[in-house]
Design an enzyme around this catalytic site. Structure first.
Site, PDB file in Angstrom:
ATOM      1  N   GLU A  68       0.860  -1.201   0.000  1.00 43.51           N
ATOM      2  CA  GLU A  68       0.000   0.000   0.000  1.00 43.51           C
ATOM      3  C   GLU A  68       0.886   1.237   0.000  1.00 43.51           C
ATOM      4  OE1 GLU A  68      -1.970  -1.148   3.701  1.00 43.51           O
ATOM      5  OE2 GLU A  68      -3.658  -1.901   2.545  1.00 43.51           O
ATOM      6  N   CYS A  84     -10.241   0.110   7.830  1.00 40.20           N
ATOM      7  CA  CYS A  84      -9.759   1.383   8.354  1.00 40.20           C
ATOM      8  C   CYS A  84     -10.428   2.571   7.679  1.00 40.20           C
ATOM      9  CB  CYS A  84      -8.247   1.473   8.166  1.00 40.20           C
ATOM     10  SG  CYS A  84      -7.700   0.993   6.514  1.00 40.20           S
TER      11      CYS A  84
END
Lengths: 659, 659
Positions: A319, A415
Site C-alpha cells: 500500500e 480502516c
C-alpha cells in the site's frame, strides 16, 4: 466542568459548517454513517465481513467468553467511530447517541488493565506478548486512535471519562518507552501515536506527552534498528508473513531518522500520519530541523508522487509509494485513508506556515479522493481509488486484484470507512486557521466562524457556492465597534480570475497576495462583506511530462472537482474517445443525476472499431473517427450507477507546439 | 541401421540452413549455448542458480548419494538439451559432442526403473507417490520431453538407445492411463505428453501412441474433474501452494473439454503445447472437430491476445492469458517458451492447412520474441519479454517484479534457455512444408531443401537477404530432366509490394495467390531460378483500437523485425518522444552496432520538461516540444548495452482523420 485547554488554535477558533454541498454529507455521517458503522462494529451488517471490534472489547472486559477476532488493530475501528461521534456531538447535541457512546466508553474503561494498558488483541490473545512486536502489531497505533477519540469526545462533551482512560494509558506507555536505559527504545510499526500524543498534550498541557511524541519520532530509523532487535528477542516470530516488516524498513519509514528523510517511501498512510505528528511537534517546538524535514517530505509527495485526485500510494504491494513520477491510473492503490492522512498533514502545515499550497492539496484530496471513498448512501466505501477501471480486464488480470469496481459494504481491514466519517464530522476544523491578526480562509465552505484575533472576538459568516457557481460571500460581525484584522482568502490554484467586492465595491486586485492568499486588512465593522467570484470555466489539466502514464492525455477540472468519463454515459471502450484540441466544453447541470451534478460535455472524436476479422495489428493505418460528445461527471461521483468503465485521464488529439 | 519412419513429412523433406542471418545463431547454439547449458546442467556456472538436473539423475541411477534438488520438472531441462544436441548433430556431425550425449543417455537409461518409469523427482524423493499429483507434478510433461529428445536423437544419429528408453516409458504409461476401468482416467497438469506421443507415433508407426495422445486430449476437461479426485485421494496435499492448480481449472485448460475451448485462457505455455498436440492429432486423423477447435483457439490467440512481437501471456500471475485485447506492454509476462510453443502450434497448423497466417505468426514470434530471449553471447536469457521497461520504476513497483531489465545467466525454473536452443537447432524444420505437388516456402531462410514431391525428387537452393535488402533467390535442381510442381512462396503480411522474376524474367503478378502464397506451377528444370524482391520500407504499425494500451501509439517495423527505442540511443524518458505524423523514416546500417544492424531514424518531437519547482499538474498547458531524431533498433537486440529504458510502442502526434 472547565475545559482544560492549552493555547490550541482550533479551540480559540470555533467553526460551524452550514453549506449546501457539505452539510448534507455531515448530516449523512450523523444519520446514516455513524449508525451504520455502529451496526458494523456490532457485526449486524448482513453480507459484510464481521468486525468483531466490540465483541473483542466485551471479551477483554470479561463480559463475554470467546477468542479475539479480526485484525490485530481491530480496536482502532471503534476508536475512530467514537472520535467521529465526538465531532458530530460538537455541532449537534444528540443525547441518545451520546448515551451509546458513553456506554461503549464504559466498556473500554472496563477492558483497560490495572496498569493502564488497553488493547484487546494482546489482552485476550497474547497477554504475555505485550510490546514484543511493535513492528507489526499496532499496539501504539491503537493507543493513538484511543487518544484521538478521547480528546475529541472531551472537547465536544466536556466529559473526562475517556480522556482519563487515555491519560492512564499514555502515562503507562511513558513508563515503558523512553531514552532511559530501563525503558524500551522502540517505536510503533504504524505511526499514529505521535500525532495523537500531540493532541493529548494540547488538551492537557502535559509536557510529558509532547516529549514522548518527540521521542517516538526521533527514535525511528536509528541504527541498529529496533525492529530487528525485537524480532530476534521474540524468536523471529512474524505476524504478517506476506510482508517483511521487520526487515523492510522503508515500509514503515524506519530506514533512516525522520529528519533525514527527503523522499516518500513505503506505506503511504504510515508516512502521512508520521508527517502529521512531525508537523505538529514542529509547530509547537519551532524545531527548524523538523520543519525542514516536513517541507521536504511534503514537497516530494505533492510534486512527485501525488495523483491529480489527491490520491497517494501508487502500488498495492505494501500500500505504498513507489518512485517519483510513477503514477499508474489503473494499478494504483490510492487508499482513502492515505488521502485523509495527507489532509491531516496539510492542515498541520497550514498551522505551521499558512501557504496556499497546503490548502490546495487539502482541497484536492478532500473534494476528489475522500468523497470518492464513500457512496451517496453512506453505506458503501472504496478502499482503493483508481483513476481508471476496465471491468472486462480488471477481474481477469491480477495486477488489478486490489481494485474494486464498486464500493463495498465493509472490509476485513476496515480502516477507511470510519476514517471518512471522522474526517467529514470534523470538517469545521479545516476551513480556517488564524495567526496573529490574520484569519486564513483555506476552504470555501459555508458556515460561521468565531475567532479570537489578538483579543478581538469576531464572527465571520461564509455563504458559499464554491462547488456550483463560484460565488462566495463573507460577512463580518465584530464584538467591538471595529476590529482591525486581515482576512486572507486563498486563491485556488485552479482559478485564473477572481473578482473581489468589499462592501459591494469592486476591489481588484486586493491589497496584497501573500503566500497565495488575497489579504484584506482593514478596520472591520459589523455588516462588512467580502464577495468573491471565482471563474468556474472548465480547465484541461496536463500531468508533468515526467509522468509517463499521463503523456498525451488530459483530465478535466471544474472548480475543485476533477472529472471522469463513465461507460454509462459514453458507451464502452472509453480509450477510443479523444478530446479534440479545440477544447470546446459545455457545462450542464443535471438535476436528476445522482442528486444533481454539473456535467461537462466535451467535443471529442471516437475511433471506429474495424471488423473482428481484420486482425490485430495493421500497417500504415489511420483509424477513422467520428465526432461525438463525451460526457464527464465529477470523479467523486463515479461508480454509483453500476459496474462500468471509468477514466480520468483521456486521450487528447492535437499536435504539440514545436518551437 | 535403418531408420523406422512413418510417412512423416519432415523426413520426406530434409533441409539444411545456410543463411547469413541465422547460421551464426545456429553455430552459436552449437559452439556456445549447448556447452554453456551443459555446464549449467552440471552446476558449473559461477553465480547462476544451480540446476542439479544431472546430479538428480546420478542419484536416481544410484551413482551418487543425496536428495533431489530443483523444480519438480527439472529433468526436462536435460531432455531439452539432448533434443537440441540431436538437432545439431543432424546438420553437423560432432563425435565429441555425440559421445557426451551418449554418456548422459546411458545415465538416463540407468535411472529408468524396471517397469519403464523414469522421473528423478519421484524416484528419489517420493517413490510411493507416482501418479498421485498429475495436476502439479509434471510427470507426463517430463515424459514428453524425454520422448521428444529420444525422437530427435534417433532421427539425427540413428541410435535407438534413448528411443527405446522412451518406448519402454510410453508403453508403461499406456498401462497406467486409459479408458479401461482399471486404468487412471487422468491427464497431466502441463500439456506436453500429447505432442510428444505424436512424434513417437510418427517415428515408430505405433498406433498405440497416437491413441494415447488422443486419450489425454479428450480426457482433459471432463467433469467431474480428475484433479479434484486425485487431490482428495492424496489428502489435499499441494505442491505449489501459491497457485491453486487443483481447483483453478482454467490455469491448465482443464475447465471444459478441449474441443469446446474457443478462448485462450490460463498458463500460456500449457495452452500452446496442448494446441500443438491437438493440431498434430488432427492432421493425422483428419478429425474435423479437433481441427475446428485448433482454428478457434488459434484465432483467439492471434486476433485477440498476441503482442505485436509475437509474445503471448499478458499476466505474470499464472504466466497466463487474461482477456481479449488486454495487452499491457510493461506488466506483460510474454514468456519466451510461450512464443516457442506458438511456433510449434503454427508449424502443425501449416502441416494441417498451408495458410500464410500461420507462417506470419511463426515469423513474428521467431524474429522478435524468441530472438529477444537470448543475448548475442548465447549465455544470457530472458524469460519475460516486455515491450516497455522503465528502470527507475521497475525495481520499485512490484507490478514489474517478474520483469528483468537484463538477460540472466540461468533461472531456478530454467525452461526457456534450452527451449531456445532446441528451436534454433531445429530451425531447418520450419522453413518449408509440402503437400502433394506443392512445396511451401514459409520462411525466407537460406539453405538447401531436398524433397520428394509425388515421387519427383528435387533440390531447392535458397539464398536469402530477407533480413537485409529483401532479396531472395531460389534455384531448382531436378533429379529427372523436368519436374512438374508448384513453388508456393509466402507473401509476408508486412510487405505490400513483391517483385518476382522467374529465370530472370519479371513475372508479375505470379500465376495465382492461394491462401497467402504466390504459387508458381511449372515444369521445372535444373538451374531454373525464382527471384523475389520484397519492398523493405519502414511501416508504422497500429494496434487494433480495442487494445487500450496501444491507443495513440505506433510501433515501427522493417521486414520481419519490430523495432524499439532504447535509452542508450535516445536519452531517458522515452515517453517524451513522439513520432510526427509525416512519418519520415530513414534506414541506416550501422556495422558497429551489436555486430551490424539496420537502425531506423524517425522524425520526432520531444516534449520539454518544466523546471522541478513548477509543480505536478498544470491547467490549460501545451507543452513545448523540440524536433529530434529518434533512433530505433530491432526489438530482439534490446538490452544488450546495459540497463536502460526501452519501448516498442511510441506516442504519435497527429490528428485522427474525422469522417
Amino acid at each position: 466542568m472547565t475545559k482544560q485547554t492549552a493555547d490550541f488554535s482550533s479551540r480559540a477558533l470555533s467553526v460551524r459548517v452550514e453549506d449546501p454541498f457539505w452539510s448534507p454529507y455531515i448530516q449523512l455521517v450523523k444519520d446514516v454513517v455513524i449508525p451504520y458503522q455502529w451496526d458494523a462494529l456490532n457485526d449486524l451488517i448482513e453480507g459484510a465481513a464481521p468486525s468483531c471490534a466490540i465483541r473483542n472489547f466485551r471479551i477483554a472486559a470479561g463480559e463475554e467468553q470467546g477468542s479475539f477476532s479480526g485484525m490485530v488493530f481491530q480496536d482502532s475501528d471503534l476508536y475512530k467511530w467514537i472520535e467521529a461521534v465526538g465531532f458530530i456531538l460538537e455541532a449537534q447535541p444528540d443525547p441518545e447517541l451520546e448515551q451509546v457512546a458513553d456506554d461503549v466508553i464504559e466498556l473500554l474503561a472496563k477492558a483497560q488493565q490495572p496498569d493502564g494498558y488497553l488493547n484487546t488483541y494482546f489482552t485476550v490473545k497474547e497477554p504475555d506478548s505485550r510490546w514484543t512486536n511493535l513492528a507489526e502489531c499496532h499496539e501504539l497505533y491503537c493507543a493513538g486512535h484511543l487518544i484521538e477519540a478521547g480528546v475529541a469526545y472531551f472537547q465536544s462533551t466536556g466529559k473526562r471519562r475517556l480522556l482519563d482512560v487515555c491519560c492512564r494509558f499514555a502515562d503507562y506507555v511513558d513508563t515503558v518507552f523512553g531514552n532511559e536505559p530501563d525503558k524500551l527504545q522502540g517505536y510503533d510499526g504504524h505511526q499514529e501515536i505521535e500525532l495523537a500524543l500531540m493532541k493529548l498534550y494540547e488538551v492537557t498541557g502535559e509536557a510529558r506527552y509532547l516529549k514522548l511524541s518527540q521521542f517516538f519520532l526521533d527514535e525511528r530509523g536509528k541504527q541498529p534498528g529496533f525492529y530487528l532487535q525485537e524480532y530476534r528477542r521474540r524468536g523471529n516470530k512474524v505476524h504478517f508473513p506476506e510482508l517483511d516488516i521487520a526487515h523492510d524498513l522503508k515500509y514503515s519509514q524506519a530506514h533512516i531518522p525522520v529528519r533525514q528523510q527527503e523522499t516518500a517511501v513505503g506505506h503511504a498512510v504510515r508516512l502521512v500520519y508520521m508527517c502529521t505528528g512531525m508537523a505538529h511537534v514542529a509547530a509547537v517546538t519551532k524545531d527548524e530541523g523538523l520543519i525542514e524535514a516536513c517541507r521536504k517530505l511534503w514537497s516530494n509527495i505533492v510534486r512527485k508522487q501525488m495523483y491529480v485526485t489527491g490520491a497517494i500510494g501508487a502500488m498495492a504491494y505494501g500500500e505504498a509509494f513507489t518512485v517519483d513520477y510513477d503514477l499508474p491510473s489503473d494499478t494504483i492503490y490510492g487508499e482513502t485513508c492515505a488521502s485523509i492522512g495527507l489532509i491531516f498533514f496539510a492542515r498541520r502545515m497550514l498551522e505551521l506556515e499558512p501557504r496556499s499550497e497546503y490548502a490546495h492539496v487539502l482541497e484536492r484530496a478532500l473534494y476528489n479522493t475522500v468523497l470518492s471513498g464513500m457512496a451517496k448512501d453512506g453505506k458503501h466505501f472504496f478502499y482503493v481509488n483508481p483513476l481508471e477501471v476496465y471491468p472486462k480486464a480488471n477481474p481477469m488480470n491480477k495486477i488489478y486484484e486490489h481494485v474494486k469496481l464498486q464500493r463495498q459494504q465493509w472490509f476485513g481491514c476496515s480502516c477507511c470507512p470510519p476514517n471518512i466519517a471522522r474526517l467529514l464530522a470534523s470538517l469545521n476544523r479545516y476551513v480556517y486557521t488564524f495567526k496573529e491578526n490574520t484569519l486564513y480562509a483555506h476552504l470555501y465552505i459555508g458556515g460561521e466562524a468565531r475567532v479570537d484575533l489578538g483579543g478581538q472576538y469576531v464572527t465571520i459568516g461564509q455563504s458559499s457556492g464554491y462547488t456550483e457557481d463560484g460565488r462566495v460571500r463573507f460577512e463580518v460581525q465584530t464584538d467591538q465597534e471595529t476590529a482591525s484584522f486581515a482576512l486572507a482568502l486563498r486563491i485556488p490554484e485552479w482559478c485564473r480570475t477572481v473578482q473581489y467586492r468589499v462592501n459591494n465595491v469592486a476591489c481588484h486586485p486586493p491589497d496584497e497576495v501573500v503566500d497565495g492568499y488575497a489579504r484584506i486588512l482593514r478596520d472591520w465593522r459589523s455588516g462588512d462583506t467580502v464577495e468573491l467570484q471565482f471563474e468556474m470555466r472548465v480547465h484541461s489539466v496536463a500531468g508533468h511530462p515526467l509522468i509517463r502514464q499521463t503523456a498525451g492525455k488530459i483530465a478535466l477540472q471544474r472548480g475543485p472537482f476533477l472529472y471522469c468519463m463513465e461507460e454509462v454515459d459514453n458507451g464502452s471502450n472509453l480509450h477510443l474517445l479523444q478530446i479534440t484540441s479545440d477544447k470546446a466544453f459545455q457545462v450542464e447541470y443535471d438535476p436528476h443525476l445522482l442528486g444533481g451534478l454539473h456535467k461537462i460535455v466535451a467535443s471529442s472524436v471516437r475511433t471506429e472499431i474495424p471488423s473482428e476479422e481484420d486482425g490485430l495489428y495493421f500497417s500504415d493505418t489511420q483509424w477513422p473517427s467520428s465526432p461525438v460528445q463525451a460526457t464527464f461527471i465529477p470523479y467523486y461521483a463515479w461508480g454509483n450507477r453500476g459496474v462500468g468503465e471509468m477514466r480520468v485521464w483521456v486521450n487528447e488529439t492535437g499536435i504539440p507546439s514545436v518551437k
